[in-house]
Design a protein around this motif. Structure first.
Motif, PDB file in Angstrom:
ATOM      1  N   THR A  11       0.840  -1.232   0.037  1.00 49.82           N
ATOM      2  CA  THR A  11       0.179   0.055  -0.036  1.00 49.82           C
ATOM      3  C   THR A  11       0.955   1.183   0.019  1.00 49.82           C
ATOM      4  OG1 THR A  11      -1.803  -1.238   1.069  1.00 49.82           O
ATOM      5  CG2 THR A  11      -1.917   1.176   1.337  1.00 49.82           C
ATOM      6  N   GLY A  12       0.528   2.310  -0.626  1.00 52.52           N
ATOM      7  CA  GLY A  12       1.299   3.506  -0.717  1.00 52.52           C
ATOM      8  C   GLY A  12       2.434   3.594  -1.542  1.00 52.52           C
ATOM      9  N   ILE A  13       2.486   2.746  -2.575  1.00 50.74           N
ATOM     10  CA  ILE A  13       3.754   2.433  -3.497  1.00 50.74           C
ATOM     11  C   ILE A  13       3.397   2.953  -4.943  1.00 50.74           C
ATOM     12  CG2 ILE A  13       4.768   0.684  -2.192  1.00 50.74           C
ATOM     13  CD1 ILE A  13       2.681  -0.067  -5.321  1.00 50.74           C
ATOM     14  N   ALA A  67      -9.552   1.127   5.660  1.00 53.96           N
ATOM     15  CA  ALA A  67      -9.078  -0.319   6.037  1.00 53.96           C
ATOM     16  C   ALA A  67      -8.936  -1.251   4.942  1.00 53.96           C
ATOM     17  CB  ALA A  67      -9.921  -0.692   7.195  1.00 53.96           C
ATOM     18  N   SER A  68      -8.417  -2.474   5.430  1.00 53.36           N
ATOM     19  CA  SER A  68      -8.626  -3.731   4.413  1.00 53.36           C
ATOM     20  C   SER A  68      -9.962  -3.721   3.991  1.00 53.36           C
ATOM     21  CB  SER A  68      -8.168  -4.977   5.169  1.00 53.36           C
ATOM     22  OG  SER A  68      -8.334  -5.896   4.340  1.00 53.36           O
ATOM     23  N   GLY A  99      -6.112  -2.174  -8.347  1.00 55.11           N
ATOM     24  CA  GLY A  99      -6.476  -3.091  -7.496  1.00 55.11           C
ATOM     25  C   GLY A  99      -6.287  -2.215  -5.844  1.00 55.11           C
ATOM     26  N   ALA A 100      -6.574  -2.852  -4.882  1.00 57.36           N
ATOM     27  CA  ALA A 100      -6.477  -2.416  -3.353  1.00 57.36           C
ATOM     28  C   ALA A 100      -5.443  -3.081  -2.827  1.00 57.36           C
ATOM     29  CB  ALA A 100      -7.845  -2.716  -2.685  1.00 57.36           C
ATOM     30  N   GLY A 101      -4.365  -2.420  -2.685  1.00 58.63           N
ATOM     31  CA  GLY A 101      -2.988  -2.917  -1.800  1.00 58.63           C
ATOM     32  C   GLY A 101      -2.409  -3.711  -2.801  1.00 58.63           C
ATOM     33  N   LEU A 103      -1.484  -8.363  -3.724  1.00 54.81           N
ATOM     34  CA  LEU A 103      -2.236  -9.473  -4.090  1.00 54.81           C
ATOM     35  C   LEU A 103      -2.975 -10.076  -2.909  1.00 54.81           C
ATOM     36  CD1 LEU A 103       0.764 -10.669  -6.478  1.00 54.81           C
ATOM     37  CD2 LEU A 103      -1.526  -9.749  -7.096  1.00 54.81           C
ATOM     38  N   LEU A 104      -2.428 -10.183  -1.797  1.00 54.96           N
ATOM     39  CA  LEU A 104      -3.037 -10.981  -0.757  1.00 54.96           C
ATOM     40  C   LEU A 104      -3.795 -10.026   0.067  1.00 54.96           C
ATOM     41  CD1 LEU A 104      -0.329 -13.550  -0.107  1.00 54.96           C
ATOM     42  CD2 LEU A 104      -2.141 -13.773  -1.513  1.00 54.96           C
ATOM     43  N   VAL A 105      -4.223  -8.882  -0.508  1.00 49.72           N
ATOM     44  CA  VAL A 105      -5.268  -8.056   0.339  1.00 49.72           C
ATOM     45  C   VAL A 105      -6.490  -8.743   0.211  1.00 49.72           C
ATOM     46  CG1 VAL A 105      -6.469  -5.881   0.494  1.00 49.72           C
ATOM     47  CG2 VAL A 105      -4.029  -5.821   0.199  1.00 49.72           C
ATOM     48  N   PRO A 106      -7.137  -8.978   1.572  1.00 52.45           N
ATOM     49  CA  PRO A 106      -8.434  -9.684   1.474  1.00 52.45           C
ATOM     50  C   PRO A 106      -9.755  -8.761   0.887  1.00 52.45           C
ATOM     51  CG  PRO A 106      -7.374 -10.103   3.612  1.00 52.45           C
ATOM     52  CD  PRO A 106      -6.983  -8.762   3.032  1.00 52.45           C
ATOM     53  N   LEU A 107     -10.425  -9.341   0.112  1.00 58.20           N
ATOM     54  CA  LEU A 107     -11.725  -8.919  -0.423  1.00 58.20           C
ATOM     55  C   LEU A 107     -13.066  -9.236   0.389  1.00 58.20           C
ATOM     56  CD1 LEU A 107     -11.363  -8.795  -4.321  1.00 58.20           C
ATOM     57  CD2 LEU A 107     -10.699  -6.889  -2.594  1.00 58.20           C
TER      58      LEU A 107
END
Length: 210
Positions: A11-13, A67-68, A99-101, A103-107
């Motif tokens: 995140t934030g990259i 948040a996530s 996407g959000a964050g 690859l392994l950010v939970p949806l």
């Protein structure tokens, strides 16, 4: 042509900046289906200010809590559905999906961003920001891509710390598409300039001939 999914090592990259540059370079449209947190504005709004609002589709999930996504959705009593996102996928091409964050950010309680990428059958562009520790994060991200059989077009590097982009490229086996220098105010002109520089490499990597 398959949708182009912008994801990264965390995140934030700089995924939103890269999304704007890629969309502009390809003359395409932008969509971020899941936005978590918008008190300081949305990513779609930021991109629209730089490439034109008419080329930006509204979010499918617009969640207030920063948040996530699975937690932000739970706070509002809803569950994010990858099937619903796939059904709402705009048909226009080229389409850049942010996407959000990582690859392994939970949806939701079962699925992650990587599952959404597979559900959309999207081509991935990976974003890495140069900072202490980003080699490890970049190579872990590349390994997850391999584990899940994702179709990856290449890396786009953002910001400047030390010059190890080519080492990440070599160790990951994923091509280099471009590097975006640090810009204090990445406005319309900055995005257009970077898009112009990166356009040819992007088109070759994505097989776009027009």
């Amino acid at each position: 042509m398959q949708p182009i999914f912008i994801t990264g090592i965390g995140t934030g990259i700089g995924k939103t900046l890269v999304s704007a540059v890629v969309t502009e370079a390809l003359g395409g449209h932008y969509w971020k289906p899941v936005q978590a947190g918008f008190d300081e504005g949305t990513d779609a709004g930021w991109v629209g200010e730089r490439i034109g609002a008419k080329r930006v589709f509204p979010e499918l999930y617009r969640l207030r809590l920063p948040a996530s996504p699975h937690i932000a959705a739970r706070e509002e009593g809803i569950e994010i559905s990858t099937d619903r996102i796939a059904a709402a996928l705009p048909e226009v091409r080229p389409l850049v999906v942010e996407g959000a964050g990582g690859l392994l950010v939970p949806l939701n309680d079962r699925q992650f961003v990587v599952d959404l990428i597979k559900r959309l059958d999207a081509t991935v562009i990976l974003v890495s920001r140069n900072y202490l520790g980003s080699i490890n994060h970049s190579l872990l991200t590349a390994e997850v891509c391999r584990m899940h059989g994702l179709r990856v077009a290449g890396w786009i590097f953002n910001d400047q710390y030390l010059h190890y982009e080519q080492e990440i490229v070599r160790w990951s086996g994923i091509p280099h598409l471009g590097s975006i220098p640090f810009g204090k105010i990445p406005g319309v002109e900055f995005v257009a300039e970077q898009a112009g520089k990166m356009g040819p490499a992007l088109r070759r990597a994505l097989g776009i001939t027009q």
